[in-house]
Design an enzyme around this catalytic site. Structure first.
Site, PDB file in Angstrom:
ATOM      1  CE  LYS A 209     -30.078   1.093  10.939  1.00 26.02           C
ATOM      2  NZ  LYS A 209     -31.296   1.674  11.550  1.00 26.02           N
TER       3      LYS A 209
ATOM      4  CG  HIS B 174      -8.636  -3.131  -4.531  1.00 25.41           C
ATOM      5  ND1 HIS B 174      -9.657  -2.381  -5.068  1.00 25.41           N
ATOM      6  CD2 HIS B 174      -8.224  -2.464  -3.427  1.00 25.41           C
ATOM      7  CE1 HIS B 174      -9.852  -1.302  -4.323  1.00 25.41           C
ATOM      8  NE2 HIS B 174      -9.002  -1.330  -3.313  1.00 25.41           N
TER       9      HIS B 174
ATOM     10  CG  ASN C 224     -13.197  -1.070   2.666  1.00 23.24           C
ATOM     11  OD1 ASN C 224     -13.814  -1.664   3.540  1.00 23.24           O
ATOM     12  ND2 ASN C 224     -12.140  -0.315   2.924  1.00 23.24           N
TER      13      ASN C 224
ATOM     14  CG  ASN D 141      -1.991   0.987   1.240  1.00 19.45           C
ATOM     15  OD1 ASN D 141      -1.788   2.130   0.859  1.00 19.45           O
ATOM     16  ND2 ASN D 141      -3.173   0.562   1.655  1.00 19.45           N
ATOM     17  CG  ASP D 142       1.907   3.075  -3.514  1.00 17.77           C
ATOM     18  OD1 ASP D 142       2.988   2.482  -3.310  1.00 17.77           O
ATOM     19  OD2 ASP D 142       1.256   2.948  -4.576  1.00 17.77           O
TER      20      ASP D 142
END
Ligand SMILES: O=P(O)(O)O[C@H]1O[C@H](CO)[C@@H](O)[C@H](O)[C@H]1O
Ligand SMILES: O=P(O)(O)O[C@H]1O[C@H](CO)[C@@H](O)[C@H](O)[C@H]1O
Lengths: 351, 351
Positions: free
Chosen positions: B314, B166, B153, B77-78
């Site tokens: 919700k 991803h 996510n 992760n950058d």
């Protein structure tokens, strides 16, 4: 590796009120954002709209007509999550399938007859009237219910479906999760340290100053050491107060003042009506009125989602939901930023 | 008052894995929604975009060029929230101001070279490759780190800033809150009942059937009895498995199959690419590899926000943040709805 600096080096901080941790990774605020942008709130809300069920004189879904109220106005939620008379679930047949009775009432409280106002734009007398109405409801529903949750969802981003300034009050026959948690941690702190946790915490923060946002003779607002939301704050009395209804006259006035100052700063941060969910926590009520609640200290939590601008929010998603809350700027940086903002609302500034 | 029916009468349900409660108020789903509408996801994502840092051949912010990968692709992760070498915070000078060291690594894993695919539209072999890559990373990072959180996510609503399929993998030097919580509750259950909590739970749900969504010889997916999100699910193995890396060949194939079936149902629910945050929980690793982790059972949580349609979610806000999660339809109703949906993706249906 070098010397530790909390604005530069990731670390975890302990939240003594929730007995959990937050991951602070301040260096991460530098990453670019190409994700979802939030819609800023509408600027053209009509002051009065007969089709808005929160307005004076409007007809609600159940056919009732609101009075021509001039101050605050309290009425029953037309779609209550809690009702007074639900039957009791049967006994559980297995420890992994446990249900319990849940009874209560849900009320809505309008802060003001105008739909185009928000708390930070109201006068001190008008905010004071809201505080009195809160204290009254807390006492009235607290006479029988163990927990009275006063909360405000402000802004569409926080699930608020009506721009009219209002909050909700849900009273329940049980202590909700957050109440049970804070009851346990505050009880333990008093037992171990001989002083209510949040009384000691307010004294410490008043002295340390780096997380202070606003203060006056009776109250202070800090970005707590363990804040998870970027500009989360905690509003605390300086003296030991168990419940909203215990506040003196003078403390109610100074509360109106400090709320106004905080909320003006919030709006000024990104020059937008600042979204948040806020709510009050105090000693439980109903049967707990007979018990010693000396470990409790009244406080309000403000949980605002915005991170970098009026349109870029912090998402509490994957890692946060499955592992642990993570924040991208330090609480001290957030407090500094809020502290440095003017106390005149950007909409009321004379050029 | 009448007889108790859980689809009609509010009640609270206990979550044995988190040791907390959810308020179920099924009657509330009837209320009208005039609040925020979500934007459906874009339908015109280009399959390959040289400016998208997740694409094969694209240049990332740090100047590195991605390989022309053809399956999964893992890279650092950058903008990592966790780095391997942060210095240790100094000793705390007060029990209300406690910090702890937090070290780790953050990786990104692309599921596929194409940006316009999602897991439910991938082939079984492609999903199986993702599972193998997960297991490999879990073992590799788990060799030294106590916790390896794999999470996805999906969708802008869940803070995902890139449509390319991803997930992320954050490994940490500490057990995050959710891990500590599930460790405690599962340990206690084994001690008190002599069987791992989630193994017993899966057996019960396989028998009770009313919360089942999909099942096969090795796995089942249920809307858990204590679900908070409207269509939340829990993916469970039928046998006792501590960690992803312990899955046999056959179990990995059947996992690919059940994931595909679940995710197709999710997409079919509102005929939209269904947003969620999901992640894996299993026994801790690193130093815990030497310890008895028999109380742990591998599982995946799916937390999807949509409630009524592709645009109405919700909101877990005021009451939920300050008091307790509240849901508007019963887990049984949600399971029924999901169960009844076809297992062919709406985009792949022949008319
Ligand atoms: O790293 P990403 O995908 O840009 O970021 C997303 O997931 C992270 C982990 O759940 C969150 O901390 C961020 O708020 C969210 O936007
Ligand atoms: O009652 P409202 O304002 O329509 O609803 C809002 O607040 C409630 C209490 O936090 C939440 O349960 C709802 O999800 C949210 O949309």
């Amino acid at each position: 590796v070098g010397r530790f600096r909390d604005s530069e080096h990731q670390h975890a901080r302990y939240n003594p009120l929730r007995d959990d941790w937050v991951l602070v990774s301040a260096h991460r605020v530098k990453r670019p954002w190409q994700g979802q942008l939030e819609k800023p709130p509408p600027e053209d809300v009509p002051r009065w709209d007969p089709n808005n069920p929160l307005c004076p004189g409007a007809t609600r879904v159940n056919g009732e007509v609101n009075p021509q109220y001039e101050g605050t106005f309290v009425f029953p939620n037309d779609f209550p999550a809690l009702q007074p008379d639900a039957p009791e679930p049967g006994d559980s047949d297995h420890p992994l399938f446990r249900a319990a009775a849940a009874r209560g009432v849900c009320k809505v409280m309008c802060f003001h007859p105008w739909s185009d106002l928000t708390l930070p734009l109201m006068s001190l007398a008008e905010i004071r009237a809201v505080i009195d109405a809160w204290a009254e409801l807390a006492a009235e529903l607290g006479a029988s219910y163990p927990w009275v949750q006063i909360f405000e969802n402000k802004g569409a981003m926080m699930g608020c479906s009506n721009p009219h300034p209002h909050c909700q009050v849900w009273a329940s026959s049980f202590l909700p999760n957050e109440a049970r948690l804070e009851d346990r941690t505050q009880r333990q702190h008093l037992r171990e340290h001989g002083v209510p946790m949040l009384l000691e915490y307010a004294e410490q923060e008043a002295r340390r100053k780096e997380r202070l946002v606003v203060e006056n003779a009776d109250w202070l607002v800090v970005v707590p050491y363990w804040a998870t939301w970027p500009y989360q704050t905690l509003l605390l009395p300086r003296r030991h107060v168990c419940r909203l209804q215990d506040l003196h006259e003078g403390e109610r006035d100074s509360l109106a003042s400090i709320m106004q100052r905080l909320l003006i700063k919030y709006d000024n941060l990104f020059e937008v009506s600042f979204p948040y969910s806020m709510g009050w926590h105090g000693a439980p009520t109903g049967p707990y009125l007979e018990e010693d609640c000396g470990h409790w200290q009244l406080h309000a939590h403000y949980y605002p989602p915005l991170l970098r601008s009026a349109t870029v929010r912090k998402f509490m998603v994957g890692y946060e939901m499955l592992a642990q809350a993570q924040r991208d700027l330090t609480p001290e940086q957030a407090a500094e930023r809020l502290r440095s903002l003017p106390e005149v609302h950007y909409k009321q500034r004379t050029k």
